[in-house]
Design a protein around this motif. Structure first.
Motif, short mmCIF file in Angstrom:
data_model
loop_
_atom_site.label_atom_id
_atom_site.label_comp_id
_atom_site.label_asym_id
_atom_site.label_seq_id
_atom_site.Cartn_x
_atom_site.Cartn_y
_atom_site.Cartn_z
N SER A 563 0.83 -1.21 0.00
CA SER A 563 0.00 0.00 0.00
C SER A 563 0.86 1.26 0.00
CB SER A 563 -0.93 -0.01 1.22
OG SER A 563 -1.63 1.22 1.32
N GLU A 564 1.80 1.34 0.94
CA GLU A 564 2.63 2.55 1.03
C GLU A 564 3.69 2.58 -0.06
OE1 GLU A 564 1.67 4.88 2.63
OE2 GLU A 564 0.48 4.09 4.28
N GLY A 565 4.32 1.44 -0.32
CA GLY A 565 5.36 1.41 -1.34
C GLY A 565 4.83 1.66 -2.74
N PHE A 566 3.70 1.04 -3.08
CA PHE A 566 3.13 1.22 -4.41
C PHE A 566 2.62 2.65 -4.60
CE2 PHE A 566 2.03 -3.44 -5.65
CZ PHE A 566 3.32 -3.82 -5.31
N SER A 567 2.12 3.26 -3.53
CA SER A 567 1.68 4.66 -3.63
C SER A 567 2.87 5.58 -3.83
CB SER A 567 0.89 5.07 -2.38
OG SER A 567 -0.33 4.35 -2.30
N GLU A 568 3.98 5.27 -3.14
CA GLU A 568 5.20 6.07 -3.34
C GLU A 568 5.73 5.89 -4.76
OE1 GLU A 568 7.91 8.39 -0.61
OE2 GLU A 568 5.80 8.12 -1.04
N PHE A 569 5.70 4.65 -5.25
CA PHE A 569 6.11 4.40 -6.63
C PHE A 569 5.21 5.18 -7.59
CE2 PHE A 569 5.00 2.20 -10.54
CZ PHE A 569 6.22 2.10 -11.18
N SER A 570 3.92 5.19 -7.35
CA SER A 570 2.99 5.91 -8.22
C SER A 570 3.34 7.39 -8.26
CB SER A 570 1.55 5.72 -7.72
OG SER A 570 1.21 4.35 -7.67
N ILE A 637 11.04 -1.75 -4.87
CA ILE A 637 10.74 -3.11 -5.33
C ILE A 637 9.92 -3.05 -6.61
CG2 ILE A 637 9.37 -5.17 -4.78
CD1 ILE A 637 10.33 -4.70 -1.82
N LEU A 638 8.89 -2.22 -6.63
CA LEU A 638 8.06 -2.11 -7.83
C LEU A 638 8.82 -1.41 -8.96
CD1 LEU A 638 5.29 -2.88 -8.87
CD2 LEU A 638 4.42 -0.67 -8.10
N HIS A 639 9.63 -0.43 -8.61
CA HIS A 639 10.45 0.27 -9.61
C HIS A 639 11.42 -0.71 -10.28
CE1 HIS A 639 12.90 3.30 -11.53
NE2 HIS A 639 13.96 2.98 -10.80
N MET A 640 12.04 -1.57 -9.51
CA MET A 640 12.98 -2.54 -10.09
C MET A 640 12.27 -3.50 -11.02
SD MET A 640 15.81 -3.45 -7.14
CE MET A 640 14.69 -3.68 -5.77
N ILE A 641 11.08 -3.94 -10.63
CA ILE A 641 10.30 -4.83 -11.50
C ILE A 641 9.94 -4.11 -12.79
CG2 ILE A 641 8.09 -6.03 -11.73
CD1 ILE A 641 8.29 -6.65 -8.71
N ARG A 642 9.55 -2.85 -12.67
CA ARG A 642 9.22 -2.08 -13.87
C ARG A 642 10.42 -1.98 -14.80
NH1 ARG A 642 8.73 4.46 -14.48
NH2 ARG A 642 7.97 4.49 -16.63
N MET A 643 11.58 -1.67 -14.25
CA MET A 643 12.76 -1.49 -15.08
C MET A 643 13.22 -2.80 -15.70
SD MET A 643 12.90 1.68 -15.01
CE MET A 643 14.30 1.85 -16.10
N MET A 644 13.01 -3.91 -15.01
CA MET A 644 13.35 -5.21 -15.61
C MET A 644 12.42 -5.52 -16.78
SD MET A 644 14.44 -7.86 -12.56
CE MET A 644 13.21 -7.44 -11.34
N MET A 645 11.20 -5.04 -16.71
CA MET A 645 10.22 -5.33 -17.77
C MET A 645 10.26 -4.30 -18.90
SD MET A 645 6.92 -6.44 -15.42
CE MET A 645 6.15 -7.48 -16.65
N TYR A 646 10.94 -3.18 -18.67
CA TYR A 646 10.95 -2.09 -19.64
C TYR A 646 11.66 -2.51 -20.93
CZ TYR A 646 11.14 2.70 -21.41
OH TYR A 646 10.98 3.82 -22.16
N GLU A 702 15.40 -11.95 -2.08
CA GLU A 702 16.47 -10.98 -1.87
C GLU A 702 15.96 -9.62 -1.43
OE1 GLU A 702 19.37 -12.98 -5.27
OE2 GLU A 702 18.54 -10.98 -5.58
N PHE A 703 14.96 -9.10 -2.14
CA PHE A 703 14.57 -7.71 -1.92
C PHE A 703 13.28 -7.54 -1.13
CE2 PHE A 703 17.43 -7.25 -5.57
CZ PHE A 703 18.23 -6.22 -5.11
N VAL A 704 12.40 -8.53 -1.14
CA VAL A 704 11.13 -8.40 -0.40
C VAL A 704 11.27 -9.03 0.98
CG1 VAL A 704 8.67 -8.94 -0.38
CG2 VAL A 704 9.82 -8.39 -2.55
N TYR A 705 11.71 -10.28 1.02
CA TYR A 705 11.83 -10.97 2.29
C TYR A 705 13.22 -10.81 2.92
CZ TYR A 705 7.54 -13.28 0.77
OH TYR A 705 6.25 -13.52 0.34
N GLY A 706 14.18 -10.33 2.16
CA GLY A 706 15.55 -10.22 2.65
C GLY A 706 15.95 -8.81 3.03
N THR A 707 17.19 -8.68 3.49
CA THR A 707 17.73 -7.37 3.92
C THR A 707 19.05 -7.04 3.24
OG1 THR A 707 18.83 -8.39 5.82
CG2 THR A 707 16.61 -7.52 6.18
N ASP A 708 19.45 -7.83 2.28
CA ASP A 708 20.72 -7.54 1.60
C ASP A 708 20.64 -6.22 0.83
OD1 ASP A 708 22.38 -9.65 2.34
OD2 ASP A 708 21.52 -10.99 0.85
N LEU A 709 21.73 -5.50 0.85
CA LEU A 709 21.87 -4.29 0.05
C LEU A 709 23.20 -4.41 -0.69
CD1 LEU A 709 20.61 -1.43 -0.54
CD2 LEU A 709 22.29 -0.57 1.08
#
Length: 797
Positions: A563-570, A637-646, A702-709
């Motif tokens: 909810s918060e992340g997708f709204s920030e992405f929007s 997370i959503l931004h990375m998915i978008r860029m992978m699909m772009y 890695e990015f949703v359930y994990g904490t690696d950076l």
């Protein structure tokens, strides 16, 4: 969405004076006043297992309370024991390591108070001789102290969701199982450890309220360790798989319709509601509702008009609203009538400015996101203007009051209202088929009228810029409908609220901070320098919640990041299309900075927890983490998915298809992280399948359930050979787990500063990958993740 700056507003004390509950239920009375009765049992080497926890009672004595309905439901242990906990998931083990040196946890204790409706009494007394004597004063004092903690809480220096576990009517929870033994199995232990003095471990098969539907929780109520340390499902549930666990639902009821008649005079709210519920299982007699504590109930009745017993303890105590039925309920629809009133759910802030404080629970409700249809009628003074969720059904003046009615046939996750001495403007957008309204107060709040006497440059007339919020909403709706699909609401009201540093969105209704209606000169004059970016996106962020949070909600606190992340992405889409590439890149660099910048406790939010930890990420050891975790990392997370699909040719076509499918598939539903993962996997491109499994497990782990950076370093050479340029490069990945993998995008920058994606380098673990590529031109620079495609620290020239 929130922003911090020097002016603090909206902090007030709530009156603690209110009458006791209206309840004559004898069983509840017994549970409320449990006493040690003198019956004791020895404990020498007794071991009790409770899911992932083990209680070892080396030596000592149990002191029992008096039976209720023939059942002993509480005991106090004094002696020598040990509490052990080994969380079942890697995420929870990692979280426990924040608080203790060694995992599994092993904590010696000298006192323990437990309440139960399971087999605890039988296990304690099995094979031992019980003794009867005078009640132990020490055991009585320990029991009274623990129950006082539940009722009154403690004075904590900082807010935390763990505190909500203390504002919990434990006797009412025991009552539910006594009246419905088929669902019994509750266990709660207060543990006075030798190192950790205020631990609480609880198992509730119906879901622990703060973290439901999870059934197991460990929390600490010491100032230095305050927080929910662990929350997880019963071990047997994990055997069904991640998707099944994510879909668990222990609710006893589903609220389906709310008919509300409310009268507002000053800060007093009086209301009658007819609440239609569907009981989801046979057997319950006790149902819990959420109602703002200062709203005191005077009557509850059922469909037949019978007045029902209810519990609503004093404000200073555990103020849950509990309804007790005279007989067991059967599956199906039931209607309840509530009458209640009170102050402080609404705050008056001068000159016709009001704020609804009790936004989620100004009416008897269940959990946030329990979708219902609404039919609401409001009576307010005739000089004020009302705006609410739903569609207006008419307005009339009756004496000194104006009466408005608002109705929604589309199920809403929550309903709210705003009112004041508003000026209103509106427009009908033919393209989006939306009616967009703007409301602003004709006079500033008392605070800003006082400030104006000291700040000559300030202009606090909020009506001057009220159309800006409306116009931003119009643009945002157009963008979001293109990316996510249309909504069923058809209208949206952008409304001024008196609070200064945050916005909030309800269906068809957005609460905007009053400061968003000030110009930059005025904001700078009151110390809000550096807030310009916040005010550029606060409106678009809140508009996006019409999709993320309302039309598509979240199943549990672990899914609220969407909810918060997708709204920030929007909001980043809005920033890109309205303010351009430069602002778009600034947006993502700022998001990354918030994730990697150390907070007041010296911790990076990225390291503290995964986004699925939700607001549990805030605790006494980690400081404020959630705000700089689920918002920016959820967006990333959503931004990375978008860029992978772009794709350079089809651009966002695949991403748009995925997001529209997500909304269509889950319209008017609450979703889990696993639900979203399934949609991503349905639409993933071949380039995203870097493990060859046709799943996105690698990315979500890695990015949703994990904490690696990760950290990336690019070393490259450009060698001219005839008419061609040879790119020799090495990409190094570091500071991550051995199995971490990523496809790192490589970009070429031309002399005129345009970017072209060359491809992606796949890397596993802490290693380097070399590549040689023949280019048709000589680029000015070679860059990794030039559009912030990957959440990472990147070293490049």
């Amino acid at each position: 969405m929130k922003f911090s700056f020097p002016i603090l507003l909206g902090l007030w004390m709530v009156s603690q004076s209110a009458g006791p509950s209206r309840v004559s239920d004898a069983v509840y009375g017994q549970l409320r006043s449990l006493k040690i009765n003198g019956e004791t049992a020895p404990a020498n080497g007794l071991t009790i297992h409770r899911d992932a926890a083990t209680f070892i009672f080396n030596r000592g004595e149990f002191h029992f309370t008096e039976p209720v309905q023939g059942k002993v439901v509480a005991a106090v242990f004094i002696g020598d024991g040990e509490f052990r906990l080994d969380p079942p998931t890697a995420v929870e083990k990692r979280n426990l390591e924040i608080f203790v040196k060694d995992v599994p946890l092993a904590e010696p204790f000298s006192e323990l108070v437990c309440h139960f409706t399971d087999s605890t009494y039988q296990e304690i007394t099995h094979g031992v001789s019980l003794s009867k004597g005078s009640p132990s004063q020490k055991a009585s004092s320990i029991l009274e102290d623990r129950m006082g903690l539940l009722r009154k809480g403690r004075n904590f220096s900082k807010p935390n969701i763990a505190i909500d576990l203390l504002h919990y009517n434990l006797p009412a929870r025991l009552l539910a199982d006594i009246y419905d033994p088929s669902h019994a199995g509750f266990f709660n232990a207060f543990i006075k450890g030798k190192r950790l003095e205020h631990l609480m471990f609880q198992i509730d098969p119906r879901g622990v309220p703060v973290v439901e539907p999870e059934e197991v929780v460990l929390a600490s109520f010491s100032d230095g360790d305050l927080g929910i340390w662990n929350a997880f499902h019963l071990q047997a549930h994990y055997n069904a798989g991640a998707a099944a666990v994510a879909d668990e639902d222990h609710r006893l009821m589903d609220i389906q319709h709310q008919e509300i008649q409310a009268t507002i005079r000053g800060t007093e709210l009086r209301a009658k509601t007819r609440t239609t519920i569907e009981v989801l299982a046979d057997g319950p007699r006790v149902l819990r509702f959420d109602l703002y504590p200062t709203l005191r109930v005077t009557r509850v009745a059922d469909t037949a008009g019978r007045e029902l017993q209810f519990i609503q303890e004093k404000l200073g105590d555990d103020p849950d609203l509990i309804v007790i039925f005279p007989e067991t309920l059967q599956r199906g629809k039931h209607t309840l009538e509530f009458e209640y009133s009170g102050d402080n759910a609404i705050k008056q802030m001068g000159a016709g400015n009001f704020a609804l404080v009790a936004r989620e629970n100004w009416y008897p409700s269940s959990t946030f996101g329990d979708r219902a249809t609404y039919d609401m009628t409001f009576r307010i003074p005739k000089d004020l203007v009302m705006v609410a969720s739903g569609h207006p059904q008419g307005s009339s003046q009756q004496g000194n009051e104006v009466v408005t009615r608002w109705k929604s046939d589309v199920p809403l996750a929550v309903a709210g209202f705003n009112f004041g001495k508003f000026k209103k403007t509106e427009l009908n957008d033919d393209k989006t088929k939306y009616l967009i309204e703007s409301y602003a107060n004709t006079n500033p709040t008392d605070l800003f009228r006082e400030i104006k006497d000291f700040v000559d440059a300030a202009n606090f007339d909020t009506t001057r810029l009220m159309d800006k919020a409306r116009n931003e909403a119009q643009v945002a709706i157009g963008i979001y409908q293109n990316y996510f699909g249309p909504l069923p609401y058809g209208r949206l009201a952008m409304t001024q609220q008196p609070f200064v540093n945050f916005g909030q969105a309800w269906p068809m209704l957005v609460y905007m901070p009053i400061t968003s209606y000030f110009d930059s000169t005025t904001r700078n004059s009151i110390g809000m320098t550096g807030a310009a970016d916040f005010f550029k996106i606060v409106g678009p962020h809140e508009v996006a919640h019409q999709w993320w949070g309302h039309i598509v909600g979240w199943k549990s606190y672990r899914d609220q990041w969407m909810s918060e992340g997708f709204s920030e992405f929007s909001a980043s889409l809005f920033a890109h299309l309205v303010y351009g590439d430069e602002k778009f890149l600034e947006f993502w660099k700022d998001q990354r900075q918030r994730i990697v910048e150390k907070n007041e406790m010296g911790r990076r939010p990225a390291d503290i927890a995964s986004v699925t930890m939700g607001y549990r990420a805030d605790n006494a050891r980690t400081g404020n983490a959630t705000r700089n975790l689920i918002y920016p990392k959820g967006a990333f997370i959503l931004h990375m998915i978008r860029m992978m699909m772009y794709d350079n040719r089809s651009r966002d076509e695949s991403f748009i298809a995925m997001m529209r499918d997500f909304v269509t598939t889950h319209r008017n539903q609450n979703v889990s992280t696993e639900d979203f993962k399934r949609i991503v996997e349905k639409h993933m491109t071949a380039e995203m399948d870097i493990t060859g499994t046709k799943t996105m497990d690698w990315f979500f782990n890695e990015f949703v359930y994990g904490t690696d950076l990760p950290r990336y370093k690019l070393d490259y050479q450009l060698v001219t050979e005839g008419q061609q340029t040879i790119l020799k490069m090495r990409v190094t990945q570091s500071e991550i787990s051995p199995n971490f993998r990523m496809a790192v995008p490589v970009y070429l920058e031309t002399e005129d500063k345009k970017l072209a994606k060359l491809g992606a380098v796949r890397i596993l673990g802490n290693s380097s990958q070399d590549a040689i590529v023949t280019l048709g031109f000589r680029p000015k620079r070679v860059l990794l993740a030039a559009y912030e495609d990957v959440l990472a620290n990147i070293d490049q020239r």
